[in-house]
Motif scaffolding. Structure first.
Motif, PDB file in Angstrom:
ATOM      1  N   HIS A 220       0.873  -1.167   0.000  1.00 28.58           N
ATOM      2  CA  HIS A 220       0.000   0.000   0.000  1.00 28.58           C
ATOM      3  C   HIS A 220       0.909   1.216   0.000  1.00 28.58           C
ATOM      4  O   HIS A 220       1.675   1.430   0.951  1.00 28.58           O
ATOM      5  CB  HIS A 220      -0.901  -0.008   1.236  1.00 28.58           C
ATOM      6  CG  HIS A 220      -2.124   0.837   1.081  1.00 28.58           C
ATOM      7  ND1 HIS A 220      -3.291   0.637   1.787  1.00 28.58           N
ATOM      8  CD2 HIS A 220      -2.380   1.903   0.275  1.00 28.58           C
ATOM      9  CE1 HIS A 220      -4.197   1.520   1.444  1.00 28.58           C
ATOM     10  NE2 HIS A 220      -3.667   2.307   0.529  1.00 28.58           N
ATOM     11  N   LEU A 222       1.423   5.396  -0.498  1.00 29.32           N
ATOM     12  CA  LEU A 222       0.727   6.668  -0.410  1.00 29.32           C
ATOM     13  C   LEU A 222       1.720   7.814  -0.518  1.00 29.32           C
ATOM     14  O   LEU A 222       2.869   7.705  -0.081  1.00 29.32           O
ATOM     15  CB  LEU A 222      -0.011   6.809   0.925  1.00 29.32           C
ATOM     16  CG  LEU A 222      -1.010   5.716   1.304  1.00 29.32           C
ATOM     17  CD1 LEU A 222      -0.367   4.702   2.236  1.00 29.32           C
ATOM     18  CD2 LEU A 222      -2.245   6.330   1.961  1.00 29.32           C
ATOM     19  N   THR A 269       7.463  -1.319   6.821  1.00 24.24           N
ATOM     20  CA  THR A 269       7.000   0.032   6.522  1.00 24.24           C
ATOM     21  C   THR A 269       8.200   0.898   6.177  1.00 24.24           C
ATOM     22  O   THR A 269       9.320   0.616   6.602  1.00 24.24           O
ATOM     23  CB  THR A 269       6.266   0.657   7.725  1.00 24.24           C
ATOM     24  OG1 THR A 269       7.192   0.809   8.816  1.00 24.24           O
ATOM     25  CG2 THR A 269       5.093  -0.204   8.164  1.00 24.24           C
ATOM     26  N   ILE A 294       3.558   0.489   2.931  1.00 20.54           N
ATOM     27  CA  ILE A 294       3.174  -0.560   3.879  1.00 20.54           C
ATOM     28  C   ILE A 294       3.196  -1.872   3.102  1.00 20.54           C
ATOM     29  O   ILE A 294       2.511  -1.996   2.085  1.00 20.54           O
ATOM     30  CB  ILE A 294       1.761  -0.316   4.445  1.00 20.54           C
ATOM     31  CG1 ILE A 294       1.695   1.020   5.186  1.00 20.54           C
ATOM     32  CG2 ILE A 294       1.325  -1.463   5.341  1.00 20.54           C
ATOM     33  CD1 ILE A 294       0.270   1.454   5.512  1.00 20.54           C
ATOM     34  N   MET A 302      -1.950  -5.509   6.453  1.00 20.76           N
ATOM     35  CA  MET A 302      -1.860  -4.260   5.704  1.00 20.76           C
ATOM     36  C   MET A 302      -3.036  -3.342   6.032  1.00 20.76           C
ATOM     37  O   MET A 302      -2.857  -2.135   6.244  1.00 20.76           O
ATOM     38  CB  MET A 302      -1.817  -4.545   4.198  1.00 20.76           C
ATOM     39  CG  MET A 302      -0.550  -5.236   3.725  1.00 20.76           C
ATOM     40  SD  MET A 302      -0.637  -5.630   1.968  1.00 20.76           S
ATOM     41  CE  MET A 302      -0.721  -4.001   1.239  1.00 20.76           C
ATOM     42  N   THR A 305      -2.681  -1.866   9.533  1.00 24.93           N
ATOM     43  CA  THR A 305      -1.621  -0.864   9.575  1.00 24.93           C
ATOM     44  C   THR A 305      -2.077   0.426   8.901  1.00 24.93           C
ATOM     45  O   THR A 305      -1.796   1.532   9.385  1.00 24.93           O
ATOM     46  CB  THR A 305      -0.349  -1.399   8.900  1.00 24.93           C
ATOM     47  OG1 THR A 305       0.028  -2.635   9.519  1.00 24.93           O
ATOM     48  CG2 THR A 305       0.792  -0.401   9.011  1.00 24.93           C
ATOM     49  N   HIS A 306      -2.778   0.289   7.797  1.00 31.51           N
ATOM     50  CA  HIS A 306      -3.304   1.472   7.109  1.00 31.51           C
ATOM     51  C   HIS A 306      -4.281   2.222   8.016  1.00 31.51           C
ATOM     52  O   HIS A 306      -4.261   3.468   8.077  1.00 31.51           O
ATOM     53  CB  HIS A 306      -3.986   1.070   5.810  1.00 31.51           C
ATOM     54  CG  HIS A 306      -4.558   2.221   5.037  1.00 31.51           C
ATOM     55  ND1 HIS A 306      -5.883   2.574   5.126  1.00 31.51           N
ATOM     56  CD2 HIS A 306      -3.983   3.116   4.187  1.00 31.51           C
ATOM     57  CE1 HIS A 306      -6.111   3.624   4.361  1.00 31.51           C
ATOM     58  NE2 HIS A 306      -4.976   3.974   3.782  1.00 31.51           N
ATOM     59  N   LEU A 309      -2.341   4.138  10.464  1.00 28.53           N
ATOM     60  CA  LEU A 309      -1.730   5.288   9.805  1.00 28.53           C
ATOM     61  C   LEU A 309      -2.739   6.420   9.658  1.00 28.53           C
ATOM     62  O   LEU A 309      -2.415   7.601   9.860  1.00 28.53           O
ATOM     63  CB  LEU A 309      -1.185   4.886   8.434  1.00 28.53           C
ATOM     64  CG  LEU A 309      -0.645   6.016   7.552  1.00 28.53           C
ATOM     65  CD1 LEU A 309       0.563   6.677   8.205  1.00 28.53           C
ATOM     66  CD2 LEU A 309      -0.289   5.479   6.164  1.00 28.53           C
ATOM     67  N   ASP A 329      -2.835   7.367  -3.558  1.00 25.89           N
ATOM     68  CA  ASP A 329      -3.144   6.206  -2.728  1.00 25.89           C
ATOM     69  C   ASP A 329      -3.314   5.004  -3.654  1.00 25.89           C
ATOM     70  O   ASP A 329      -4.292   4.920  -4.403  1.00 25.89           O
ATOM     71  CB  ASP A 329      -4.422   6.468  -1.925  1.00 25.89           C
ATOM     72  CG  ASP A 329      -4.721   5.362  -0.915  1.00 25.89           C
ATOM     73  OD1 ASP A 329      -4.307   4.211  -1.136  1.00 25.89           O
ATOM     74  OD2 ASP A 329      -5.384   5.657   0.095  1.00 25.89           O
ATOM     75  N   TYR A 331      -2.957   0.684  -4.017  1.00 27.26           N
ATOM     76  CA  TYR A 331      -2.924  -0.583  -3.276  1.00 27.26           C
ATOM     77  C   TYR A 331      -2.658  -1.739  -4.223  1.00 27.26           C
ATOM     78  O   TYR A 331      -3.276  -1.839  -5.285  1.00 27.26           O
ATOM     79  CB  TYR A 331      -4.260  -0.790  -2.558  1.00 27.26           C
ATOM     80  CG  TYR A 331      -4.371  -2.111  -1.837  1.00 27.26           C
ATOM     81  CD1 TYR A 331      -3.770  -2.299  -0.595  1.00 27.26           C
ATOM     82  CD2 TYR A 331      -5.074  -3.169  -2.394  1.00 27.26           C
ATOM     83  CE1 TYR A 331      -3.876  -3.513   0.074  1.00 27.26           C
ATOM     84  CE2 TYR A 331      -5.193  -4.386  -1.732  1.00 27.26           C
ATOM     85  CZ  TYR A 331      -4.587  -4.556  -0.489  1.00 27.26           C
ATOM     86  OH  TYR A 331      -4.686  -5.750   0.166  1.00 27.26           O
TER      87      TYR A 331
END
Length: 422
Positions: A220, A222, A269, A294, A302, A305-306, A309, A329, A331
């Motif tokens: 992921h 960003l 990360t 990530i 994932m 964790t997102h 975040l 963004d 994924y």
């Protein structure tokens, strides 16, 4: 199928690999061939020259992907014969290594040429294409895996061409500048094999010479922008500052804490790039852009964790008294490579007297988007100390040659028996 009469690496391969590595070479022994740079353009022209000299027909599509076509099955199966693809990429990181990507392209080129000679009129059920994908690294233009994602229909061509680098230059303009925004329509693959250096230490640590990637980690990615206000770093009271870099620092350290708190090896990360403005020693930064990653093989890890975040970002913005915005963004889900090709790769390794190791790839490869089109697999040779994206990247020359022989055996099976036999 009869076993290959010659499954060794073509003579002189290492010398030709070394010569190619001189394009964009750096003082520390690495290469700098970021996508659509002058050095990348030189490498592309040299690759096209080598393809044509070896009897390949060269195509360049609208996103700059390069294809060398060998119509091995034309006289037996006609123009409708399926295509087996092999290759990788020739763009690099700004301080990259000489093997990452380029090894897979040049190995496929030479394995294909040797296969053409070995066939010598024998029936074949598939044609072969050697491909160098555009913008795999994501160093200059994001996202990574740019060209293969366009070919797989994941990213529309117009959107890909409109992507801009940090200086505002678009992919379209950059490819035009080096003469490699093509118009050709390339075939679609029925199978894809990518040979790569491992970019991890598992093979070296286990004293194993060959590896097959069974699955890949998701990612992921960003771009996060914090916006504050410039002020003098001397007289401006600390409580009055709107420091975009302070917010960025909170996110960077917070992301690392999330990875450290996860089970060992479950989560990676990073913030690998940070753009700060005005970037003056005595001015409070009013802009900080973070390039966040990530990575995990577990989609739930994932997602969790997102979510953390997304809680961390507004906290950091409030702490620093700045605004925040997600600029990009993207994924990529975790996934598995096709079991039939993995089995074929293991069988061909066995013919070379090697028991290959099962691996997971955390790094991204073009085989991942191509897997949306057809059966796909990545095979690997060891990386010393697991190093990649580094001028110190190195693989034992004997393993480089072994990898070419291994790839040649796999391609022969696919070309002679047909991709549908896997």
């Amino acid at each position: 199928m009869d076993r290959p009469t010659n499954s060794t690496c073509p003579e002189g391969f290492l010398d030709r690999l070394d010569a190619f590595s001189q394009i964009g070479t750096t003082d520390d022994g690495g290469v700098d061939r970021v996508e659509a740079s002058p050095a990348n353009g030189l490498a592309r022209r040299e690759l096209a020259r080598r393809m044509e000299a070896a009897g390949y027909r060269v195509l360049v599509d609208g996103i700059g992907n390069m294809f060398g076509l060998l119509e091995l099955a034309e006289q037996f199966a006609g123009q409708e014969a399926p295509w087996v693809f092999a290759g990788s990429h020739i763009d690099s990181q700004p301080k990259g290594g000489r093997l990452d990507g380029a090894y897979g392209v040049l190995a496929a080129l030479e394995a294909g040429q040797a296969l053409k000679e070995r066939l010598a009129g024998r029936p074949a059920k598939a044609n072969l294409a050697v491909v160098a994908w555009t913008g795999e690294e994501g160093a200059r233009f994001q996202p990574s895996l740019l060209g293969s994602s366009v070919h797989a229909g994941i990213l529309p061509l117009e959107q890909a061409l409109a992507r801009k680098d940090g200086n505002g230059v678009s992919v379209a303009d950059a490819l035009d500048a080096i003469g490699f925004r093509g118009r050709d329509q390339a075939p679609k693959p029925s199978a894809y094999v990518e040979l790569h250096v491992e970019c991890a230490p598992a093979l070296e640590n286990s004293n194993t010479r060959l590896g097959v990637f069974d699955r890949w980690w998701g990612a992921h990615k960003l771009e996060l922008l914090f916006t504050g206000a410039t002020a003098h770093t001397g007289p401006t009271p600390m409580a009055k500052r709107k420091d975009a870099l302070l917010a960025a620092a909170e996110v960077i350290t917070g992301l690392r804490r999330l990875a450290d708190a996860a089970p060992a090896g479950a989560l990676h990360t990073s913030v690998g790039r940070l753009e700060v403005l005005p970037n003056s020693p005595n001015v409070v930064p009013d802009s900080a852009k973070l390039f966040i990653e990530i990575r995990s093989v577990d989609a739930k890890v994932m997602a969790d964790t997102h979510a953390r975040l997304m809680e961390l970002i507004p906290y950091a913005a409030t702490l620093a008294r700045v605004a925040h915005r997600i600029v990009r963004d993207e994924y990529r889900a975790p996934g598995a490579f096709e079991i039939g090709l993995r089995t074929l790769a293991r069988e061909e390794a066995d013919h070379l007297g090697i028991l290959p190791m099962s691996l997971e790839t955390i790094a991204a490869h073009d085989a991942m988007p191509v897997a949306k089109l057809c059966p796909s697999v990545v095979i690997a040779v060891p990386s010393r100390d697991g190093l990649c994206h580094s001028p110190r990247e190195w693989t034992d020359p004997r393993d480089l040659e072994l990898g070419v022989a291994w790839l040649g055996g796999i391609l022969e099976r696919l070309v002679v028996d047909g991709p549908e036999s896997v």
